[in-house]
Design a protein around this motif. Structure first.
Motif, PDB file in Angstrom:
ATOM      1  N   HIS A 195      52.364  -6.293  -6.789  1.00 16.83           N
ATOM      2  CA  HIS A 195      52.894  -7.590  -7.469  1.00 16.83           C
ATOM      3  C   HIS A 195      51.573  -6.822  -8.903  1.00 16.83           C
ATOM      4  O   HIS A 195      49.738  -7.271  -8.861  1.00 16.83           O
ATOM      5  CB  HIS A 195      52.499  -8.737  -7.103  1.00 16.83           C
ATOM      6  CG  HIS A 195      52.861 -10.063  -8.174  1.00 16.83           C
ATOM      7  ND1 HIS A 195      53.694 -10.437  -7.974  1.00 16.83           N
ATOM      8  CD2 HIS A 195      51.815 -10.370  -8.841  1.00 16.83           C
ATOM      9  CE1 HIS A 195      53.089 -12.021  -8.591  1.00 16.83           C
ATOM     10  NE2 HIS A 195      51.968 -11.509  -9.549  1.00 16.83           N
ATOM     11  N   ARG A 239      58.563 -18.490 -11.412  1.00 13.06           N
ATOM     12  CA  ARG A 239      57.537 -18.557 -11.666  1.00 13.06           C
ATOM     13  C   ARG A 239      56.445 -18.418 -12.547  1.00 13.06           C
ATOM     14  O   ARG A 239      56.109 -18.495 -13.239  1.00 13.06           O
ATOM     15  CB  ARG A 239      56.971 -18.462  -9.591  1.00 13.06           C
ATOM     16  CG  ARG A 239      55.354 -19.185  -9.368  1.00 13.06           C
ATOM     17  CD  ARG A 239      54.175 -19.065  -9.130  1.00 13.06           C
ATOM     18  NE  ARG A 239      54.853 -18.021  -8.520  1.00 13.06           N
ATOM     19  CZ  ARG A 239      53.425 -17.139  -9.062  1.00 13.06           C
ATOM     20  NH1 ARG A 239      52.453 -17.193  -9.827  1.00 13.06           N
ATOM     21  NH2 ARG A 239      52.963 -15.645  -8.495  1.00 13.06           N
ATOM     22  N   ASP A 240      55.934 -16.964 -12.315  1.00 13.53           N
ATOM     23  CA  ASP A 240      55.228 -16.489 -12.338  1.00 13.53           C
ATOM     24  C   ASP A 240      55.658 -16.250 -13.928  1.00 13.53           C
ATOM     25  O   ASP A 240      54.534 -16.654 -14.901  1.00 13.53           O
ATOM     26  CB  ASP A 240      54.452 -15.108 -11.987  1.00 13.53           C
ATOM     27  CG  ASP A 240      53.291 -14.229 -13.028  1.00 13.53           C
ATOM     28  OD1 ASP A 240      52.513 -14.724 -13.478  1.00 13.53           O
ATOM     29  OD2 ASP A 240      52.792 -13.825 -11.095  1.00 13.53           O
ATOM     30  N   HIS A 263      50.072  -6.607 -12.836  1.00  7.89           N
ATOM     31  CA  HIS A 263      50.282  -7.607 -14.642  1.00  7.89           C
ATOM     32  C   HIS A 263      49.781  -6.607 -15.393  1.00  7.89           C
ATOM     33  O   HIS A 263      49.811  -5.104 -15.474  1.00  7.89           O
ATOM     34  CB  HIS A 263      49.465  -9.208 -13.985  1.00  7.89           C
ATOM     35  CG  HIS A 263      50.103 -10.168 -13.706  1.00  7.89           C
ATOM     36  ND1 HIS A 263      50.340 -11.084 -14.917  1.00  7.89           N
ATOM     37  CD2 HIS A 263      50.372 -10.717 -12.479  1.00  7.89           C
ATOM     38  CE1 HIS A 263      50.893 -11.911 -13.745  1.00  7.89           C
ATOM     39  NE2 HIS A 263      50.476 -11.780 -12.187  1.00  7.89           N
ATOM     40  N   ASN A 288      54.418  -9.299 -16.393  1.00  5.92           N
ATOM     41  CA  ASN A 288      54.501  -9.199 -15.203  1.00  5.92           C
ATOM     42  C   ASN A 288      55.167  -7.783 -15.550  1.00  5.92           C
ATOM     43  O   ASN A 288      55.458  -7.230 -16.410  1.00  5.92           O
ATOM     44  CB  ASN A 288      55.059  -9.955 -14.154  1.00  5.92           C
ATOM     45  CG  ASN A 288      54.130 -11.300 -14.128  1.00  5.92           C
ATOM     46  OD1 ASN A 288      54.238 -12.274 -14.791  1.00  5.92           O
ATOM     47  ND2 ASN A 288      54.257 -11.251 -12.578  1.00  5.92           N
TER      48      ASN A 288
HETATM   49 ZN    ZN Z   1      51.201 -12.849 -10.755  1.00  2.00          ZN
END
Ligand code: ZN
Ligand code: KIV
Length: 524
Positions: A204, A15-16, A206, A240
């Protein structure tokens, strides 16, 4: 020593990770990666954002229908249609989670959402309750949490848990936080939110400042129980938190962190190569844990120390993360069974037809190249997986002519069924340009070539070249792969593969879903 606390690994490569520019994957490739993630031991697989497109929906559905052994998660905005669509995609999963998110920071409230604090809380609560009507396992993310006012973040989190969220994720959406600050946020939630013990705190991060792994580790020390990460650290913008780095940091320094995960670390290199092969995003040589140089000792002093005792310069053993002594595997006399075995140990699950096709390519290659490495085989597999099953056009070959005093030209030959088509085009802008142009002319499919990459798959003068092209036709993006010991031929095959996908799409247009909205996930 007490048993280490177990940290959940939530993998968002599909997804990301897919939000990395140029990293889109097709449904079958996503399914391959999902199966590999289960073997690797991840706890949750975020398989996609079902409302984003029909392709995303189908990928999440296929993974939910067919992949067992991990919780399958689908992302949704705090909107009714998003949540219904995610639930529909996930309905057959053995264990399903809906991940709803809504931005909470002042800048997002004012400029993106135009909602005030009360409206944000009401919307989040309503969406969590709606998702809860489908499944018990609900994750809520206050997007841009690390730039949200701490008091308001606590209020949102408390309301989200009251509404039924079982995981609270604290995204550092823009990669702005630093370890100490992020740890303080987790600590604040743990001490100020009265129902926090009813949810797992997730992180989560980045990597815009290169701090995603460090921030995640700091949050774990402050009590977070889940880390969201991706293989090779791919993802939106700078990416990520990298799964392999954060997992190996916790394992290698268990004496300090006192935590562990279920990850089978000896599969990390395999996972990294598979994701790199499928997405076409190369892993930098010096990348920690899985880079080609991660365990290479160049200096004489280091080599000497290593020979005397590996612990002098090595904090992990290469085999702990899945590097093998040699990956030289097959040659001219290897049969179908040996190839099948190798394909499986590389982590791929091919159909009989695909295996047969890889075998035919393998035999052709074995005639040209004495030693065939794992990376050669992975490339052939990727080429087959990236090709439509019965391509309209097949590659025959090209020749270059350079008559003295004249502009050189390229002759290109391709086949449609049994019929052969050929053309000769001047190569005034070089042979590659001429070959691509000839293919467009013969197939009558014009494209814009957005990306072209070529790299060597293994070592030696007879190494194979692997080419990836990303082309655009009628506002859709197609990616083609090609391998050959001849660089120009590899490029031509990748281009023709992309053209075949366009031809296939024209002959089999996808069914449009009424709800389908192309969401620019970059704005997420
Ligand atoms: Zn993200
Ligand atoms: O970075 C982010 O905020 C996200 C959310 C959807 C969790 O990816």
């Amino acid at each position: 020593m007490n048993d280490p606390r177990m940290i959940k690994i939530f993998d968002t490569t599909l997804r990301d990770g897919e939000q990395s520019p140029g990293a889109s994957m097709n449904t079958q490739e996503k399914c391959e990666i999902a199966k590999m993630l289960v073997e690797l031991g991840v706890d949750v697989i975020e398989a996609g954002f079902p409302i984003a497109s029909e392709g995303d929906f189908q990928a999440v559905k296929l993974i939910a229908d067919s992949v067992q052994g991990a919780t399958i998660c689908g992302l949704a905005r705090c909107r009714d249609k998003d949540i219904d669509r995610a639930a529909e995609a996930l309905k057959n999963a053995g264990s399903a989670r809906i991940h709803v998110f809504l931005a909470t920071s002042a800048i997002h409230r004012e400029f993106k959402l135009r909602m005030d604090k009360d409206e944000i809380i009401k919307r989040a609560v309503a969406s969590i309750q709606q998702a809860k009507g489908y499944f018990d396992d609900i994750e809520f993310s206050p997007e841009d949490a690390s730039r949200t006012e701490p008091e308001f973040l606590c209020d949102v989190v408390e309301a989200a848990i009251d509404a039924g969220a079982t995981t609270i994720n604290i995204p550092d959406t823009v990669g702005y936080t630093v370890p100490e600050k992020y740890a303080q946020t987790v600590h604040l939630l743990k001490t100020r939110v009265k129902n926090i013990d009813q949810a797992v705190i997730s992180v989560h991060c980045h990597d815009d400042l290169g701090l995603a792994v460090a921030n995640s580790l700091a949050a774990v020390q402050a009590g977070a129980g889940q880390i969201e990460c991706t293989i090779n650290g791919i993802g939106e913008r700078a990416g990520n938190c990298s799964l392999e780095e954060v997992v190996m940091a916790m394992r290698t320094r268990q004496d300090y962190f006192k935590v562990d995960t279920r990850i089978q670390s000896n599969l990390l290199v395999r996972a990294s190569r598979m994701v790199s092969n499928i997405t076409g995003l190369e892993v930098q040589r010096n990348k920690a844990i899985v880079g080609r140089n991660a365990f290479a000792h160049e200096s004489g002093i280091h080599q000497d120390g290593m020979l005397k005792n590996a612990n002098t310069y090595e904090i992990m053993r290469p085999e702990d993360v899945g590097f093998t002594q040699t990956d030289l595997v097959l040659g001219k006399h290897s049969g179908r069974a040996a190839l099948k075995n190798r394909v499986q140990s590389l982590g791929y699950h091919l159909t009989d037809d695909q295996l047969q096709s890889v075998f035919l390519h393998f035999k052709t290659l074995a005639d040209k190249k004495k030693e065939i490495y794992d990376s050669d085989i992975a490339s052939l597999i990727e080429q087959v997986m990236h090709s439509v099953a019965s391509p309209l056009w097949t590659w025959v070959g090209y020749t270059m002519n350079s008559p003295e005093g004249e502009i050189p030209n390229s002759k290109v030959v391709i086949k449609r069924g049994e019929e052969q088509y050929e053309t000769i085009v001047p190569a005034k802008d070089g042979p590659l340009n001429a070959i691509f142009f000839a293919i467009e002319e013969l197939t009558e499919i014009p494209v814009v070539c957005n990306e072209y990459r070529v790299h060597s798959v293994s070592t030696g003068k007879d190494a194979q070249a692997e080419s990836t092209v990303v082309v655009e036709h009628e506002n859709e993006i197609y990616r083609g792969r090609g391998v050959s010991t001849d660089t120009l031929e590899a490029s031509a095959i990748s281009f023709l593969n992309a053209i075949n996908q366009i031809a296939y799409r024209k002959a089999n247009p996808p069914k449009k879903n009424k709800l389908e909205t192309k969401i620019a996930t970059k704005a997420v």
